[in-house]
Motif scaffolding. Sequence first.
Motif, PDB file in Angstrom:
ATOM      1  N   GLN A 367       0.850  -1.203   0.047  1.00  0.00           N
ATOM      2  CA  GLN A 367       0.068   0.104   0.075  1.00  0.00           C
ATOM      3  C   GLN A 367       1.113   1.259  -0.095  1.00  0.00           C
ATOM      4  O   GLN A 367       0.706   2.306  -0.907  1.00  0.00           O
ATOM      5  N   VAL A 397      -1.489  11.465   4.622  1.00  0.00           N
ATOM      6  CA  VAL A 397      -2.747  10.836   4.985  1.00  0.00           C
ATOM      7  C   VAL A 397      -3.951  11.288   4.206  1.00  0.00           C
ATOM      8  O   VAL A 397      -4.526  10.193   3.785  1.00  0.00           O
ATOM      9  N   SER A 398      -3.987  12.436   4.046  1.00  0.00           N
ATOM     10  CA  SER A 398      -5.239  13.081   3.262  1.00  0.00           C
ATOM     11  C   SER A 398      -5.087  12.522   1.795  1.00  0.00           C
ATOM     12  O   SER A 398      -6.044  11.918   1.102  1.00  0.00           O
ATOM     13  N   ARG A 400      -3.618   9.859   0.658  1.00  0.00           N
ATOM     14  CA  ARG A 400      -3.709   8.531   0.575  1.00  0.00           C
ATOM     15  C   ARG A 400      -5.231   8.156   0.084  1.00  0.00           C
ATOM     16  O   ARG A 400      -5.544   7.378  -0.487  1.00  0.00           O
ATOM     17  N   GLU A 401      -6.083   8.877   0.919  1.00  0.00           N
ATOM     18  CA  GLU A 401      -7.787   8.730   0.607  1.00  0.00           C
ATOM     19  C   GLU A 401      -7.801   9.385  -0.783  1.00  0.00           C
ATOM     20  O   GLU A 401      -8.773   8.795  -1.443  1.00  0.00           O
ATOM     21  N   GLN A 402      -7.488  10.480  -0.911  1.00  0.00           N
ATOM     22  CA  GLN A 402      -7.941  11.203  -2.214  1.00  0.00           C
ATOM     23  C   GLN A 402      -7.514  10.448  -3.415  1.00  0.00           C
ATOM     24  O   GLN A 402      -7.956  10.543  -4.449  1.00  0.00           O
ATOM     25  N   ALA A 404      -7.035   7.257  -3.752  1.00  0.00           N
ATOM     26  CA  ALA A 404      -7.238   5.883  -3.419  1.00  0.00           C
ATOM     27  C   ALA A 404      -7.431   4.929  -4.620  1.00  0.00           C
ATOM     28  O   ALA A 404      -7.024   4.011  -4.906  1.00  0.00           O
ATOM     29  N   ASP A 405      -7.770   5.608  -5.891  1.00  0.00           N
ATOM     30  CA  ASP A 405      -8.174   4.894  -7.188  1.00  0.00           C
ATOM     31  C   ASP A 405      -6.700   4.923  -7.709  1.00  0.00           C
ATOM     32  O   ASP A 405      -6.572   3.537  -8.320  1.00  0.00           O
TER      33      ASP A 405
END
Length: 748
Positions: A367, A397-398, A400-402, A404-405
């Motif tokens: 990941q 951290v932000s 990583r979510e933004q 994600a694709d």
Amino acid sequence: MRAAPRGWRVTGWAQTQTGADGGIPMTGDTPTPDTPDSPEAPASPALVRLAEAHGIATEYWSFFGERVKVPATTLRATLRAMGVDATTDATIAAALVTAEDEPWRALLPASTVARTGTGTLVVHVRDGHDVRLSVGLEDGSWRDLAIPDQQPTSHEVDGVRRWRLEIPVPADLPLGWHTVHATESPFGGGEPSRTASAPLVVTPERMPAPPTRPGRHRGWGLMAQLYSVRSHASWGMGDFGDLGDLAALAGERGADFLLVNPVHAAEVTSPIEPSPYLPATRRFLAPLYVRPEDIREVAYLAPAERALVEAARTPVAAGDTDPERIDRDAVWAAKRAALEVIFAAPLSAARRAELAAFAAREGQPLQDFALWCALEEHFAGQQRPVEARDISSPLVVSLREQLADRVAFHVWLQWIADQQLERAQAAATASGMSIGVMHDLAVGVHPQGSDAWSLRDMYAPGIAVGAPPDMYNQQGQTWNQPPWLPAALAEAGYAPLRDMIRTLLRHAGALRIDHVIGLFRLWWIPAGLGPAAGTYVRYDHEAMIGVLMLEAQRAGAVLIGEDLGNVEPWVRDYLSARGILGTSVLWFEREGDGFRPPEQYREALLATVNTHDLPPTAGYLADEHVALRARLGLLTRPVEEELAEADAERATMLALLRERGLIGDSPTEAEVIEALNVFITAAPSRLLGVALVDAVGERRTQNQPGTSTEYPNWQIPLAGPDGRVVLLDDLAQSARFTSLLAAVDARI
């Protein structure tokens, strides 16, 4: 030796020292000693003791036979990179106390690596306390450890006397990754005062001999730069599909292995570093080698999507017949476009389960690598924020979510690469190879790559790996790679090393470790001092070699250490005793003014005529190596002297071949190359390697040490002596290729 990376990489290393975008920043400001050292100021006795306590060489024997004392400046900078303050006499004194006391404070060491049937577990117990020990085995079972009677030594730390107990590791403990648990309690009972757990790794004593075909006691194989071996199905460079086909072709002719360049992952944005020895990570694979059409979902694409894949391939496939240069940036741009189309196709339930299982097995490191790839894309062409250098920062951290694709896309790519490599190894063994694919492990990683970012605490800040001065590089060499911190590796239980080896050997039969001396000691160069001002730093080779052997034995793989050059003799003996093969190159096997008879080579070897850092034999015979260095301004002597020396060396070798009846009076180039490969079959060596470039008559070198942008290192496609491209499809009908392989196979 290694060629320097392209120009921007060299300046990138200089930027790293000042905390430039994407680099490994220094830990705080550089402190100033009470009295600044001159570059050659000698180290004080206390500084020498402190450096030696941390495995730093304070003196060494140079290539030229001189005893060199390492100056104070180098020792202070090296200690600083290890997190040790050595700026003043007072801090040195305090650090010496810490170095002596710190091991006594720990109930258990950070990790213990022992050979099967031997080894000692060290425990430090406070006065007035008892300790209980148990081992959680890898299989989930438990075993209590008995503490034998002994007369322990003691040491007072923090006003408390502590006792050192030495407990033999049970001789019947199985190989594997176990965990020791310790509980310290006051005499007479009461609540536990301290508990601790630490890895206990039990490793093999010796590797088994390499497997061979029935009726043979040794094997041989082909050596190739995979990116250079293209076929009509390639996308402008060799890929995992070509790997399987080349392995099968060689296996059908009696070969036991196919050694290829490192296939570690590089950048995912332009420019892509061409050197396979300067990867972004050594844990994961380069999607550059994926063949899009070999992905299962392609068969179910709608005509429009399939057309997009074909359209992406067409421009780069036209370059398969270009004999000049491989363009990785163009190849990756085309493949990425096609792979994104394929990624968008739905997976079946079974395929979704396979992908999920792969991602679960690879865990957080996968990941993190995928996130690094996504960030590279996100910040491409932009100045990267300082926060982006820290994997745990709120920004990352932000993101990583933004992103994600994109993270999911790069996880999927690793799954696809893993599957295609699995098929290549299956094709190799199906052809009769006893070993199959042999991977190459690079010495280190790029300072701005994924490993240096996600495993930042594992690497020494402000340090580059390289080599001290020698007769070929009188100023020394800088390889622009950060070294692992020895103490950090031990604290991590050598998990980064374990995981890296597991990935490489999951679908392979052997691993060649480039510059294997790096598992024993590395030449550390502090920023701003230059390579000649570096020094050696020792690693726990017993632990690192043990971990390497454990993972190799579990994978059923062979280990080969590249031990050429300035290697301490005991290292070769050590590797041989552990069943790890060394390496030998014909042109380096000298004896007086001539060449050592192959019958005198070591048995525990992979013996070859040449290596990727030397010109192909056809180029050597035609003096191309002298002509190239003359064109690039790399000669330190007149061209006439270089040519005369090359002619004398060649004449000596040709005379030796004639004495053995391997060539006649007027041999052709192909006959000489074949004779040289037959010559080394007289060696008792376990494995012999035949270079693919020699089998087709290629003259151009793949890598010219001492160059960066002056020569297209690692970008030369496979061609014949006439300069025309040789495709994988042509090899089966090549008389030269067939004759050389048959001649070697007949003598194994």
